[in-house]
Design a protein around this motif. Sequence first.
Motif, mmCIF file in Angstrom:
data_model
loop_
_atom_site.group_PDB
_atom_site.id
_atom_site.type_symbol
_atom_site.label_atom_id
_atom_site.label_comp_id
_atom_site.label_asym_id
_atom_site.label_seq_id
_atom_site.Cartn_x
_atom_site.Cartn_y
_atom_site.Cartn_z
ATOM 1 N N GLU A 140 -15.517 7.637 -5.273
ATOM 2 C CA GLU A 140 -14.594 7.288 -4.189
ATOM 3 C C GLU A 140 -13.216 6.986 -4.761
ATOM 4 O OE1 GLU A 140 -15.061 7.446 -0.982
ATOM 5 O OE2 GLU A 140 -17.149 8.102 -1.214
ATOM 6 N N ASN A 183 -9.610 5.416 -5.432
ATOM 7 C CA ASN A 183 -9.026 4.094 -5.239
ATOM 8 C C ASN A 183 -7.515 4.232 -5.082
ATOM 9 O OD1 ASN A 183 -7.948 4.380 -7.864
ATOM 10 N ND2 ASN A 183 -9.787 3.432 -8.772
ATOM 11 N N ASN A 184 -6.824 3.097 -4.990
ATOM 12 C CA ASN A 184 -5.381 3.132 -4.737
ATOM 13 C C ASN A 184 -4.607 3.871 -5.832
ATOM 14 O OD1 ASN A 184 -4.407 1.749 -2.241
ATOM 15 N ND2 ASN A 184 -5.772 0.125 -2.993
ATOM 16 N N ARG A 185 -5.126 3.818 -7.032
ATOM 17 C CA ARG A 185 -4.424 4.516 -8.107
ATOM 18 C C ARG A 185 -4.445 6.025 -7.881
ATOM 19 N NH1 ARG A 185 -5.906 4.476 -14.588
ATOM 20 N NH2 ARG A 185 -4.071 5.653 -15.281
ATOM 21 N N HIS A 186 -5.597 6.548 -7.439
ATOM 22 C CA HIS A 186 -5.696 7.980 -7.175
ATOM 23 C C HIS A 186 -4.792 8.378 -6.006
ATOM 24 C CE1 HIS A 186 -9.697 7.039 -9.078
ATOM 25 N NE2 HIS A 186 -9.205 7.977 -9.895
ATOM 26 N N TYR A 187 -4.765 7.537 -4.948
ATOM 27 C CA TYR A 187 -3.887 7.826 -3.816
ATOM 28 C C TYR A 187 -2.418 7.777 -4.249
ATOM 29 C CZ TYR A 187 -7.809 7.642 -0.554
ATOM 30 O OH TYR A 187 -8.970 7.902 0.124
ATOM 31 N N ILE A 196 -8.690 3.490 2.975
ATOM 32 C CA ILE A 196 -8.559 2.116 2.471
ATOM 33 C C ILE A 196 -7.123 1.679 2.666
ATOM 34 C CG2 ILE A 196 -10.431 2.354 0.790
ATOM 35 C CD1 ILE A 196 -8.326 2.740 -1.383
ATOM 36 N N ASP A 225 -2.042 -0.248 -1.181
ATOM 37 C CA ASP A 225 -1.469 -1.423 -1.821
ATOM 38 C C ASP A 225 -0.002 -1.186 -2.147
ATOM 39 O OD1 ASP A 225 -1.572 0.334 -3.907
ATOM 40 O OD2 ASP A 225 -2.845 -0.900 -5.204
ATOM 41 N N SER A 263 -13.541 7.808 -12.810
ATOM 42 C CA SER A 263 -12.322 7.586 -12.028
ATOM 43 C C SER A 263 -11.079 7.609 -12.908
ATOM 44 C CB SER A 263 -12.423 6.252 -11.285
ATOM 45 O OG SER A 263 -12.561 5.175 -12.194
#
Length: 893
Positions: free
Chosen positions: A784, A786-790, A815, A818, A751
Amino acid sequence: MNSLIINQKAIPISVSKFIAIIHNHYFSAKSSNSYGQKYPPPFLEPYQFFTKYKNSKHHTIKETKIIHTHLLTTALFNSDTFVANSLLDWYCKAGALLDALKLFDTIPERNVISWNVMISGFNRSLLFQDSWGFFCRMYFSGFEPNDITYGSVLSACAGLQATNLGEQVYSVTIKNGFCFDGYVRAGMIDLFAKNSRLEDALRVFDDVSSCENVVCWNSIISGAVKNGENRIALEIFNHMCRRFLVPNSFTFSSILTACATLEEGEIGKGIHGWLIKCCAKDIFVETAIVDMYAKCGEIGEAVKEFSRMDIRNVVSWTAIISGFVKRGDSISAIKFFKEMRKLNGEINNFTVTSIISACAKPDLIKEAMQIHCWILKNGFYTDPVVGAALINMYAKMHAIGLAETVFREMKDVKNPGIWAIMISSFAQNQSSERAIEMLLKMLQEGLRPDKFCVSSVLSVIDSLYLGKQIHGYTLKTGFVLDLSVSSSLFTMYSKCGSFRDSRKVFEQIPVKDNISWASMISGCTEHGYADQAFELFREMLSEGTRPDQTTLSAILNASSSIHSLRKGKETHGYAYRAHMGTEAPLGPALVTMYSKCGALESAREVFDMLAVKDQVSSSSLVSGYAQNGLLEQAVELFHEILKSNFMIDSFTISSVLGAIALLNRLDIGIQLHSYLTKFGLYSDVSVGSSLVTMYSKCGSIEDGLAAFNQIDEPDLISWTTMIDSYSQHGKGVEALRIYELMVKQGIRPDSVSFAGVLSACSHANLVEEGYLHFNSMTKDFGIEPNNRHYACMVDLLGRAGKLKEAEKFIESMPIAPDALVWATLLAACKLHGDFELGRRAAKKVIELNPSDDGAYVLLSNIFADAGQWEEVLQIRSSMTGAGVKKEVAWSLM
């Protein structure tokens, strides 16, 4: 002839010479018919002869038969029981038990001494069953045993390990009043001690409040030493000295052995001084002194005492060689072994295994091969203990092929212990598959693996499925009750990621030692359950187990993991009250705890107190300085470490490089890189990655690439660091090229790698490539987002001016987004002046993080750029009403 009789006491004559005189005179007299067969030669006085040579151990069968033949010609043999018993004793001492038995049956008037001589003779020849049978024959023949009889038969019971028979005999001695005799009680003490019943032996010893017989004291001291209760042996010895009883050589040998095992050098020196004062030394005591000094680490004293020995036996040579092996001085051990061979000293299996242990180092392969050849030549190779030592030696030298060769050459190996050593050898060399194969082969051979085999295999298993199968085997065989096996089981489960099973196995251990407690506490910390680590520690204390330094070190690591300075200080206080010093592993763990908790002054105080500053403590303090912003102190401490010639590890170097990067001191970084190049450390993967990061943050991406190319085998972290470096410098195309090269090399991205890739796409405005890699995360690698990727994708779309698409992308997230995701969109709105979308994004950020001053400031700046000052004032007012203050900005420039 009369002159010979007169001077018999003045002129010493050896037994063999005396026999020759008898032989020559007897047969010359017989040929001349000077004497009748009824009378002995006038010079032979049997009482004086047997009394004089009563304690002699050198009685050959030939000599005994000559005496026997002569005595048959006299009337004394049939009429004097003393003469018959003396001859009987000679046969027993010569080991001719059949001749002794025949003679015993011909003695007309046997007494208790006759029976005692035979029972002792059987004991001397280790025929304990015959000794017991002879005692039974004596008892049922109506002869009343005496103290010597009971003591001898109790020795036979000890040899037979027949405690039940011994207890019956001792009951008879109590009935007949012989239990107070020192010889009898010593025999019973020895019987219990040899059968691991030290408590019963102590009870027999304490039956009589005042024992003045040194034999009894020797028996109980020796028994305590043989049962591993060396502290008890020392206490009994002190009690003996307070009673003003004079120890003998046997006492000193036993108590010196206890001092050697406990490594009580000071007590051993005191006993040595006593021996020098009373001049009570023999070869056994001298050997015990050498062994004591060697095991207590005072090899210089051991060599000094060894050099003073007039006679050296195999035990003394082995003791001095083993002392050097324990100290790690293999060269001296080999030197003494060569001297031993040169002097043609006796060599036994213990000597051989000691010298094999000395050669168990990779740089001594030549010497190891020479010792191996010598073993083959001198016939020790067939001994299984020697073979096992050879296997272990080659395993420690990482010559696993030679270890297998030795194992194959050991024909018909049915000893599970040998298999266990071979399995352990594979485990030591990380050959898990071979270790498991060996275990299966062992089962196919019909051998039952012992607990050591099982523990060795469990130590290298990384498959939960296979581990559970081994667990089932331990349940079936009952090995699970063994502490070493159960400890290996819960460690295996912990290593395989099944913490719940690990905890379950640990809870089922009936009696836990410090090692098992420390292992489980460490397992809790490693899996992120520090709270359970503290619960276990409290449970350990409530059970009355006194933690050692290893356990306290484990709980300090738990304190470090959650940055709990209070719990760390409590543990430090406990260690201080328990009079535990700051040596390893406790000292380095304290430095690490204080460093990670930000208490740098305390960390430095403990660090300065360390007698030996190792890699762990140095690295922890350097890292602590760097992570807490004390960058100059970090670099200064590292410089001190280099000046003191301390060993430095990759973690320390990485910490210093991180501090240099934050200081933006490229000049110091280049100097350190030169140092690393000089000592060949630049190719280490962690050091190389830190160099890349340092050059990148200092703005020298080309030097970072050069450092990356110097790494021998770049790992995922190294590749990811290089991707991030190109990404942060706006070279997205180069970052993607590095990523593609990494995948071609077979390195599977994680990730963090994808975060760098998406960031590179964002900086290079590569929207399609960004979507491609974002979808590849789940599709190709099962990761999957996470918020960092989004947030990276939102940044990518925002930089490209696709704000509406970015908003829809956020709303379609599987998800909950944030504050980082919305803040990224807010920054894009600032860039493109979209204050309506910016208002919505700012509202989301403030909802998720009310104290975030950045959202207020960004939204305020958006309206300021559009000239809507009323909105700016309103936002500033809302910021004041919410109690949010803008952080003061600062710069290194």
